[in-house]
Design a protein around this motif. Structure first.
Motif, PDB file in Angstrom:
ATOM      1  N   ASP A   1      14.606   2.099  20.627  1.00 37.73           N
ATOM      2  CA  ASP A   1      13.975   2.396  19.342  1.00 37.73           C
ATOM      3  C   ASP A   1      13.540   1.142  18.599  1.00 37.73           C
ATOM      4  OD1 ASP A   1      14.229   5.118  19.700  1.00 37.73           O
ATOM      5  OD2 ASP A   1      16.280   5.105  18.884  1.00 37.73           O
ATOM      6  N   CYS A   2      14.484   0.207  18.423  1.00 38.40           N
ATOM      7  CA  CYS A   2      14.134  -0.949  17.595  1.00 38.40           C
ATOM      8  C   CYS A   2      13.961  -2.230  18.412  1.00 38.40           C
ATOM      9  CB  CYS A   2      15.188  -1.151  16.516  1.00 38.40           C
ATOM     10  SG  CYS A   2      16.797  -1.579  17.177  1.00 38.40           S
TER      11      CYS A   2
ATOM     12  N   CYS B   1      17.719  -1.821  22.831  1.00 33.30           N
ATOM     13  CA  CYS B   1      17.555  -0.532  22.163  1.00 33.30           C
ATOM     14  C   CYS B   1      16.105  -0.076  22.263  1.00 33.30           C
ATOM     15  CB  CYS B   1      17.964  -0.626  20.703  1.00 33.30           C
ATOM     16  SG  CYS B   1      17.634   0.905  19.803  1.00 33.30           S
TER      17      CYS B   1
HETATM   18 ZN   LIG Z   1      18.107   0.215  17.768  1.00 29.60          ZN
END
Ligand SMILES: [Zn+2]
Ligand SMILES: Nc1ncnc2c1ncn2[C@@H]1O[C@H](COP(=O)(O)OP(=O)(O)OP(=O)(O)O)[C@@H](O)[C@H]1O
Ligand SMILES: [Mg+2]
Ligand SMILES: [Zn+2]
Lengths: 166, 294
Positions: B225-226, B223
């Protein structure tokens, strides 16, 4: 395959390849003693096999050019890359392969009923670099046939050229 | 009457001799290549070419001299991925000069001979049916020329991006008796694993070269984002298969859209994104390959 002249009991030797008819190649053999000749007609299948293996009839007097098979038999090529003759002397003595060029040229021969080149037109064709020559020749002939010209003059060449965007 | 044995040769054509000469030329050329590695897959579209291109660049970034042959004659993609599509190639003194990627990887591909991306590979022949019949032979001749007529010079590694499937393996064995090893690319889906098992069996049977290992591609999704890693498919199958075939699992490359974007732009993903999980995995596999040949 080997060939024997029964008359002289001598091995026949490869002499030359000839214009094929409908995709077939003809090899001519000759008896070195009595000079009797005979022709071996290969079917399109056998002809194609020789092409795809990139071997030549009549033995190899000179080494093949680099990427010869790809350059000779790829239908639509990048016009910038290796469409010209390799410099002589490339790859171990280099030189051009008489068989592939024989095949390449033979396949470009006009049909018996095909258009005839005037001497002027032929002379101009001679000035085209040899590797692209056979391609140019066949394209112009096709153009002439399609447009109903029985004779290829320098004028026809000009129109053809305009047509191909050459 | 004289018999076949009494006659000196085949009327002077010596076809066998010519084919032998082709083989010799190939061997002379590859004599200056240290390790030849074939990259294969069971199914198409699993990322074989992406893996080949990135491993080539990663090897290069590790200071190795590297060449890549695109043996996927009909579906060439290496030139584009390595940023050399449309490059002018020329004759050298002893063959054809390969295209050279920005990182210095030498590349030979059918791509370089085609007019544009839309041009299919068509061979000249009397009818398209003939062309079809002889396609395989033409392709092998083309590959032989790519290998033997390219001025590779001295190379540490020559990577060969094979077409998908195992159909061409037997011919490849004839072309490359000195193959150093094969790398098998797979994705963790059930279907792909099934096909890759067949290819592995074929490879083990046919190649007189070892299978260096298996590379699992698109193993997981990181991911953006994270940074959390999610599996795209149920995991564990590739490990199991590797164990079953007694080959090592060299690495699991996560899915990363930038691999695809970089490829389209002809940029080396491993260079641009060295520190991403995928980038690190490519370098990990590179090191495994180098260990293998130590
Ligand atoms: Zn994520
Ligand atoms: N790890 C990855 N993450 C994201 N995209 C990927 C990854 N690996 C490959 N791709 C993308 O998947 C597509 C197929 O990859 P690639 O062309 O390398 O596969 P291939 O096995 O060589 O295919 P083919 O069988 O057609 O030769 C490409 O668009 C590529 O950019
Ligand atoms: Mg591919
Ligand atoms: Zn005689």
């Amino acid at each position: 395959m080997k060939f024997l002249c029964l008359e002289c009991n001598t091995a026949m030797e490869f002499k030359e390849t000839a214009t094929p008819d409908q995709g077939s190649l003809t090899a001519i053999f000759e008896c070195p003693d009595c000079f009797a000749e005979f022709a071996m007609h290969m079917n399109p299948w056998e002809t194609q096999m020789l092409k795809s293996l990139n071997v030549q009839l009549g033995g190899k007097s000179e080494a093949a050019q680099p990427m010869q098979m790809v350059r000779s038999f790829l239908s639509e090529k990048n016009p910038d890359n290796l469409t010209s003759e390799a410099p002589t002397g490339s790859i171990e003595g280099g030189g051009k392969c008489p068989f592939s060029s024989a095949v390449a040229e033979a396949f470009q021969e006009p049909a018996a009923t095909g258009p005839v080149w005037t001497p002027e037109a032929l002379e101009r064709l001679e000035r085209v670099p040899s590797f692209v020559r056979s391609m140019a020749k066949s394209s112009i002939e096709e153009f002439a046939r399609e447009n109903g010209h029985t004779e290829i003059t320098t004028e026809v060449m000009d129109t053809a050229r305009g047509n191909f965007g050459m | 009457m004289k018999t076949y044995k009494d006659l000196p040769a085949d009327g002077g054509s010596n076809i066998v001799g010519q084919v032998t000469e082709q083989v010799n030329r190939l061997q002379r050329r590859l004599a200056s290549v240290n390790h030849t590695v074939a990259i294969m897959s069971g199914k198409g579209g699993v990322g074989k070419s992406s893996v080949t291109a990135n491993l080539a660049s990663a090897l290069r970034l590790r200071g190795q001299s590297v060449g890549v042959v695109d043996a996927d004659i009909n579906g060439p993609s290496i030139a584009k991925m390595m940023g050399v599509r449309g490059e002018q190639i020329d004759y050298g003194i002893d063959g054809v000069k390969p295209a050279i990627s920005p990182l210095g990887v030498k590349v030979m591909s059918m791509d370089l001979f085609l007019k544009d991306d839309e041009t299919p590979v068509l061979w000249e022949s009397q009818t398209q049916r003939d062309a079809f019949t002889w396609r395989g032979t033409m392709e092998m001749s083309a590959l032989r020329e790519f290998l033997s007529d390219t001025e590779w010079g001295t190379l540490d590694y020559l990577l060969i991006d094979l077409p998908p499937g195992a159909d061409r393996l037997p011919n490849l064995v004839d072309l490359l008796p000195n193959l150093g090893g094969a790398l098998v690319v797979t994705i963790p889906s059930g279907v792909s694993q099934l096909v890759v098992k067949k290819s592995l069996t074929m490879a083990k049977k046919l190649l007189n070269a070892p299978v260096i290992g298996v590379v699992e591609n698109m193993a997981a999704y990181v991911c953006a984002d994270c940074g959390k890693t999610e599996n795209l498919f149920p995991s564990g199958h590739t490990e199991e298969m590797a164990r079953q075939f007694d080959v090592s699992l060299l690495g699991q490359i996560p899915f990363d859209p930038r691999i695809s974007i970089a490829a389209d732009e002809g940029i080396a993903f491993v260079d641009q994104y060295r520190d991403t999980p995928a980038g690190q995995t490519f370098f990990g596999i590179t090191d495994e390959i180098r260990m293998f040949f130590k």
